[in-house]
Structures are given as structure tokens and as C-alpha cells.
Design an enzyme around this catalytic site. Structure first.
Site, PDB file in Angstrom:
ATOM      1  N   LYS A   1       0.888  -1.182   0.000  1.00 21.92           N
ATOM      2  CA  LYS A   1       0.000   0.000   0.000  1.00 21.92           C
ATOM      3  C   LYS A   1       0.924   1.230   0.000  1.00 21.92           C
ATOM      4  CE  LYS A   1      -1.754   3.103   1.776  1.00 21.92           C
ATOM      5  NZ  LYS A   1      -1.544   4.480   1.212  1.00 21.92           N
TER       6      LYS A   1
ATOM      7  N   GLU B   1       9.378   2.065  10.849  1.00 18.40           N
ATOM      8  CA  GLU B   1      10.464   3.048  10.739  1.00 18.40           C
ATOM      9  C   GLU B   1       9.803   4.405  10.588  1.00 18.40           C
ATOM     10  OE1 GLU B   1      13.513   2.935  11.304  1.00 18.40           O
ATOM     11  OE2 GLU B   1      13.692   0.766  11.492  1.00 18.40           O
TER      12      GLU B   1
ATOM     13  N   CYS C   1      14.108  11.065   5.839  1.00 15.29           N
ATOM     14  CA  CYS C   1      13.980  10.807   7.273  1.00 15.29           C
ATOM     15  C   CYS C   1      15.336  10.931   7.966  1.00 15.29           C
ATOM     16  CB  CYS C   1      13.396   9.416   7.501  1.00 15.29           C
ATOM     17  SG  CYS C   1      14.312   8.156   6.634  1.00 15.29           S
TER      18      CYS C   1
ATOM     19  N   GLU D   1       9.680  17.198  14.110  1.00 21.85           N
ATOM     20  CA  GLU D   1      10.123  16.946  12.738  1.00 21.85           C
ATOM     21  C   GLU D   1       9.413  17.909  11.788  1.00 21.85           C
ATOM     22  OE1 GLU D   1       8.873  13.334  10.602  1.00 21.85           O
ATOM     23  OE2 GLU D   1      10.977  13.036  10.069  1.00 21.85           O
TER      24      GLU D   1
HETATM   25  P1  NAD Z   1       2.501   9.070   6.769  1.00 20.45           P
HETATM   26  O1  NAD Z   1       2.659   8.451   8.102  1.00 20.45           O
HETATM   27  O2  NAD Z   1       1.529  10.164   6.593  1.00 20.45           O
HETATM   28  O3  NAD Z   1       2.105   7.957   5.688  1.00 20.45           O
HETATM   29  C1  NAD Z   1       2.874   6.787   5.494  1.00 20.45           C
HETATM   30  C2  NAD Z   1       1.978   5.700   4.916  1.00 20.45           C
HETATM   31  O4  NAD Z   1       1.012   5.344   5.908  1.00 20.45           O
HETATM   32  C3  NAD Z   1       1.198   6.118   3.674  1.00 20.45           C
HETATM   33  O5  NAD Z   1       1.127   5.038   2.770  1.00 20.45           O
HETATM   34  C4  NAD Z   1      -0.184   6.413   4.238  1.00 20.45           C
HETATM   35  O6  NAD Z   1      -1.197   6.252   3.295  1.00 20.45           O
HETATM   36  C5  NAD Z   1      -0.290   5.373   5.325  1.00 20.45           C
HETATM   37  N1  NAD Z   1      -1.273   5.663   6.381  1.00 20.45           N
HETATM   38  C6  NAD Z   1      -1.759   6.863   6.758  1.00 20.45           C
HETATM   39  N2  NAD Z   1      -2.654   6.699   7.755  1.00 20.45           N
HETATM   40  C7  NAD Z   1      -2.718   5.370   8.018  1.00 20.45           C
HETATM   41  C8  NAD Z   1      -3.442   4.571   8.948  1.00 20.45           C
HETATM   42  N3  NAD Z   1      -4.283   5.117   9.822  1.00 20.45           N
HETATM   43  N4  NAD Z   1      -3.254   3.239   8.944  1.00 20.45           N
HETATM   44  C9  NAD Z   1      -2.378   2.689   8.076  1.00 20.45           C
HETATM   45  N5  NAD Z   1      -1.672   3.378   7.169  1.00 20.45           N
HETATM   46  C10 NAD Z   1      -1.829   4.711   7.144  1.00 20.45           C
HETATM   47  O7  NAD Z   1       3.981   9.529   6.303  1.00 20.45           O
HETATM   48  P2  NAD Z   1       4.399  10.303   4.972  1.00 20.45           P
HETATM   49  O8  NAD Z   1       3.953  11.724   5.076  1.00 20.45           O
HETATM   50  O9  NAD Z   1       4.016   9.509   3.771  1.00 20.45           O
HETATM   51  O10 NAD Z   1       5.998  10.221   5.068  1.00 20.45           O
HETATM   52  C11 NAD Z   1       6.771  11.127   5.796  1.00 20.45           C
HETATM   53  C12 NAD Z   1       7.189  10.511   7.119  1.00 20.45           C
HETATM   54  O11 NAD Z   1       7.857   9.276   6.875  1.00 20.45           O
HETATM   55  C13 NAD Z   1       8.183  11.353   7.877  1.00 20.45           C
HETATM   56  O12 NAD Z   1       7.835  11.353   9.243  1.00 20.45           O
HETATM   57  C14 NAD Z   1       9.502  10.626   7.676  1.00 20.45           C
HETATM   58  O13 NAD Z   1      10.459  10.842   8.686  1.00 20.45           O
HETATM   59  C15 NAD Z   1       9.046   9.212   7.645  1.00 20.45           C
HETATM   60  N6  NAD Z   1      10.035   8.349   6.987  1.00 20.45           N
HETATM   61  C16 NAD Z   1      10.756   7.487   7.768  1.00 20.45           C
HETATM   62  C17 NAD Z   1      11.704   6.668   7.192  1.00 20.45           C
HETATM   63  C18 NAD Z   1      12.500   5.714   8.020  1.00 20.45           C
HETATM   64  O14 NAD Z   1      12.983   4.726   7.474  1.00 20.45           O
HETATM   65  N7  NAD Z   1      12.658   5.951   9.309  1.00 20.45           N
HETATM   66  C19 NAD Z   1      11.918   6.712   5.813  1.00 20.45           C
HETATM   67  C20 NAD Z   1      11.169   7.608   5.052  1.00 20.45           C
HETATM   68  C21 NAD Z   1      10.208   8.417   5.653  1.00 20.45           C
END
Ligand code: NAD
Length: 478
Positions: A174, A249, A283, A381
Site C-alpha cells: 500500500k 520506521e 527521514c 520533525e
Molecule cells: P505518513 O505516516 O503520513 O504515511 C505513510 C503511509 O502510511 C502512507 O502510505 C499512508 O497512506 C499510510 N497511512 C496513513 N494513515 C494510516 C493509517 N491510519 N493506517 C495505516 N496506514 C496509514 O507519512 P508520509 O507523510 O508519507 O511520510 C513522511 C514521514 O515518513 C516522515 O515522518 C519521515 O520521517 C518518515 N520516513 C521514515 C523513514 C524511516 O525509514 N525511518 C523513511 C522515510 C520516511
């Protein structure tokens, strides 16, 4: 609207939805990349059913069979690096060289896990009882839900799918709402490489609607998530309640410490890279530059000049060093934090909203000066091309400030002293420590992940990925 509509891939079949989403280029809002189907929960249920159905056969294929498919997929990705890089740069907004680099990384990951499929091994021990052997083996976990963010739209799906498949699991990917096309291209390549139907499924749409279907289904054995802390913690909590294996992560607030004996050319170059490249949307980006008082003014002057010289613009233009912010919501969040910085008493260099030939989400990188660790801008962040500078008097204070946040993903130190580097390596509370290197930029054959609020569960990538994607069985042979 004539652009192609990407369909979900469920059990080898392309499945449409009544609802679709328009995929827009953040460098040029008039450039519509296409549309993607927006699944309702029933599509996710079908994808889970397809994965469950495929699992008994796939999990019993030979390692060679799985290895060959992953290797072919890796080759296809590498062969198409230009085409896929262009798509990624248009969809996510990172500049073309970075986008091509990310595609190459995805290809390398598939090649690496093609090898890992062959290297999975167990242990054989003598029992404490006479005439008994104890065998420890690893088996696939089952059906795994993979939920990914937009900022590495091909590499993160790759580093979850490749180990999942290598070790005999089936999966449902997803991807983030903003970047369906890169994920679609990846799953399509896996089909082309010979992956049997149902082994890897793709469902696109809103995470808040579709995520719960994956979490609640008894036919999903594990969830691997990358994204924000708020969403990740909710997922981890629910997985604990329903007894699902989980790996999250999440965010970072990564420090880059610059000590007074640092080579300033090295320090400025790695701070620029850590804080601003990929528009700060990594990230592992350094958003806090912790600088020894003795070199603070010189460092800040040089960094500020070089930052303002970075060309911000269309991700596809050759002169661009910083592409657009990914979308209007993230841009507003960045601008809000710049306003918060001012209200907290910081001096702001850069940070202007920019217009370019095309309409897009262009933001000048920003350096926030005269800040203290307790400020919101140094605790939360931001996820944009924004870094603050915190002045410190000695190494003890530098360590305390570096560790003084709830996150612990990546941390860097810049120094010419081996003794000081060793001390920071020991004391920095982070999953990854970088000495004289940017906080972002990692290898694929070693563990990746954080501490504290940045991570839950076993590490991703490298050989350590097997800890999440396999389950241990202990057999007593009498
Ligand atoms: P997000 O948490 O908004 O979304 C991530 C994913 O989760 C998307 O596919 C989204 O559709 C899904 N999602 C949203 N609500 C959900 C729910 N209730 N249940 C299940 N899935 C759900 O994050 P984003 O804005 O896409 O990405 C940015 C964030 O990702 C930043 O905080 C960044 O630090 C983090 N990030 C972390 C790493 C790592 O490896 N630590 C790598 C890349 C990005």
C-alpha cells in the site's frame, strides 16, 4: 482527462475503482502524470485473499527460483533507470540525478536479496540431552502488509518487498497516496520478471481507509510500515492488540555536530547535503546543526552563502540542486515552521516562497539561527529544506543537545580528532552514526533503522532484514 489510470494489481489481475486520484507533478502543476485507482476496503480484502492463496506454493518454491526472479527484477530496474528516474522525479519532485540514484538503489536491493534467498541458513546444535540434535531453522512469516511513504517511492517499497519475497512471503503493498506510479512500476516489473500471480499485490488509496483492513485481517501475519510517528505508533499499538508482528520506521530530528577542529570545507559540504538535498525530505536529513562556539560564526556565514546559492527549481532542469516540496500541505507545514521559528526568536536566513516559470511548490532553503534546543523547531520533525543551528560550548553540551530529542534515527559528527569521533560514536543515541559524512546516505547491505521514537521492531535492510521477514523454528531430533 486522457491520462492512463493505474489499476490495483490483485492476484495478477488489474482491478479498477470508481474513485480515482490525479497524480500531479510538484514542479509543474499543469503536468498531470496520470491517475490512480483509489481502492475501497473490498479490494484490500481481495488482495489479502490472493496473497493467502499464493502463499503455500510460493513459500515452497526453491531458493534458486525466487533468486532468479529477484535478480531479473533487479536487472529490469537497472536497465530502466532513466525512464523510472524521470517518472520518480516528476512524481515526487527530487532532482533527476537523485531520482535515478534511488532507482539504481532499488535495483541493487533486488540483486542483493536475490543472493540472500540463497544464503538463508539455520543452526544445528547438540542437545543437552544424549541422542538428541537441535535444529534452528527460519521459515517465511506468511502474508505481509507493506505500508510506505512518498519520499522514497521506489527504494522503500523495494527494501520491503525484496526481503519479503526472497524468504518466501507473499505481500500486499500500500504505497503513499502521493506516489502511486513509482510503486506501480515496481510491481509491474516483478510480474514481468516472472513473479507468480498473487505473490505481490498492489492496492492504492488512502492509508486511513485501507490500513485498518490490513491490520484487522487475521490473514495478514505481519505489517512493515515506514512513515510518520503518529501513524506508526497507532499501527504498532493495534498490531500488539491483535497479535501481529510489526516493524515501524518513523521520523527523525537528526543532529549534525560540527566540532571546532572540523575541516570547514568538509563540514559545510556535508551540512548542505544533510540538511537540504532531496529538499530536506529524507527521514535521515539533518535538521539540527550543533556547532562549537569557536567556529560558529565562520561556519554559519559560509553555510548561509552556499545555501542561498543552491538553485531551487524544476526537478528536471539540469541546473536545479533543490527540487520542489512534495505538495501544498507539506509546503504549508514548512512555512508554518518558519513562522514558528520567528515567533520563538530565531533569525531566519532564506525560507522564501519562490515562483518559477511553472507553477510548483518551490521553497528557498532556510537556516534558522540563534536557536536553543528547547524550541519547538528543534524538537518537532519539520520534513523540509529547513535546518536550525544550535551553538554549544563543549563536547558534553553537544552530546546532550544531540540526544535531547525524542527521536534517534541518524546522527553525525564532524571532527579531525579520532578520540572525539570515538566518544560521539559511543554516546550518540541513534541507530546510525556518521563520522565526517552526511547524516543521510546509507548502504543497502547493512542494517537501517533508529532508536527511541524513530523505530519499533527489528532493523530493515541487509542480512538483518531476515529477523523480520522470517520466523524461527526450533526442531528437536531424537
Ligand atoms: P505518513 O505516516 O503520513 O504515511 C505513510 C503511509 O502510511 C502512507 O502510505 C499512508 O497512506 C499510510 N497511512 C496513513 N494513515 C494510516 C493509517 N491510519 N493506517 C495505516 N496506514 C496509514 O507519512 P508520509 O507523510 O508519507 O511520510 C513522511 C514521514 O515518513 C516522515 O515522518 C519521515 O520521517 C518518515 N520516513 C521514515 C523513514 C524511516 O525509514 N525511518 C523513511 C522515510 C520516511
Amino acid at each position: 482527462m486522457t491520462e492512463a489510470v493505474l489499476h490495483h494489481i490483485v492476484g495478477g489481475t488489474f482491478v479498477g475503482s470508481a474513485q480515482t486520484r490525479i497524480n500531479q507533478n510538484p514542479s509543474d502543476l499543469s503536468d498531470i502524470i496520470g491517475q490512480s485507482a483509489e481502492a475501497d476496503p473490498s479490494v484490500v480484502q481481495d488482495a489479502i485473499g490472493a496473497a493467502r492463496h499464493a502463499f503455500p506454493t510460493w513459500s515452497r518454491t526453491t531458493p534458486q527460483f525466487r533468486s532468479d526472479i529477484l535478480d531479473r527484477a533487479g536487472s529490469l530496474i537497472l536497465d530502466r533507470r532513466m525512464e523510472l528516474g524521470l517518472l520518480l522525479a516528476r512524481e515526487e519532485g527530487k532532482i533527476l540525478p537523485e531520482a535515478i540514484g534511488e532507482v539504481v538503489r532499488a535495483g541493487q536491493i533486488f540483486k542483493f536479496f536475490a543472493g540472500e534467498a540463497l544464503r538463508l541458513h539455520g543452526e544445528l546444535l547438540a542437545s543437552i540431552r544424549a541422542g538428541v540434535d537441535v535444529e534452528i531453522s527460519r521459515e517465511p512469516v506468511g502474508v505481509i502488509g507493506l505500508i510506505t511513504p512518498w519520499n522514497f517511492p521506489i527504494a522503500i517499497p523495494a527494501w520491503k518487498m525484496a526481503p519479503a519475497l526472497a524468504f518466501g512471503n507473499c505481500c500486499i503493498l500500500k504505497p503513499a497516496e502521493l506516489t502511486p506510479a513509482s510503486a506501480y512500476a515496481l510491481v509491474a516489473i516483478l510480474r514481468e520478471a516472472g513473479l507468480p500471480d498473487g505473490v505481490a499485490n498492489l492496492v492504492m488509496g488512502r492509508g486511513s481507509d485501507l490500513g485498518p483492513v490490513l491490520l484487522e485481517s487475521p490473514d495478514v501475519d505481519a505489517i512493515s510500515f515506514t512513515g510518520s510517528v503518529a501513524v506508526g505508533r497507532g499501527i504498532a499499538a493495534r498490531c500488539a492488540q491483535v497479535g501481529k508482528r510489526v516493524q515501524c520506521e518513523m521520523g527523525g530530528k537528526n543532529p549534525q555536530v560540527i566540532l571546532d577542529d572540523a575541516d570547514l570545507d568538509v563540514a559545510v559540504a556535508l551540512a548542505l547535503n544533510s540538511a537540504f538535498f532531496s529538499t530536506g525530505q529524507r527521514c535521515t536529513a539533518a535538521s539540527r546543526l550543533i556547532v562549537s562556539a569557536a567556529i560558529h560564526d565562520t561556519f554559519v556565514d559560509r553555510l548561509g552563502c552556499e545555501m542561498l546559492a543552491l538553485h531551487v527549481g524544476n526537478a528536471l532542469a539540469p541546473q536545479t540542486r533543490i527540487g520542489p516540496v512534495v505538495d501544498a500541505r507539506q509546503l504549508q507545514q514548512d512555512l508554518d515552521y518558519i513562522a514558528i521559528a520567528r515567533s520563538e526568536g530565531a533569525d531566519v536566513v532564506g525560507g522564501a516562497r519562490l515562483s518559477r516559470e511553472t507553477e510548483g511548490f518551490f521553497l528557498q532553503p532556510a537556516l534558522l539561527l540563534n536557536t536553543t534546543s528547547a524550541m519547538r523547531i528543534n524538537q518537532e520533525e519539520i520534513f523540509g529544506p529547513i535546518a536550525s543551528v544550535i551553538r554549544v560550548d563543549d563536547d558534553d553540551e553537544a552530546v546532550a543537545v544531540a540526544n535531547g530529542v525524542r527521536f534517534g534515527l541518524s546522527a553525525g559528527v564532524c571532527t579531525t580528532s579520532l578520540a572525539r569521533a570515538r566518544r560521539f560514536k559511543r554516546d550518540l543515541e541513534a541507530g546510525m552514526v556518521m563520522v565526517n559524512l552526511p547524516t543521510a546516505g546509507v548502504d543497502y547491505h547493512v542494517p537501517f533503522g533508529g532508536r527511541k521514537a524513530s523505530s519499533i521492531g527489528p532493523r530493515e535492510q541487509g542480512t538483518h532484514a531476515r529477523d523480520f521477514y522470517t520466523i524461527t523454528k526450533t526442531t528437536y531430533l531424537g
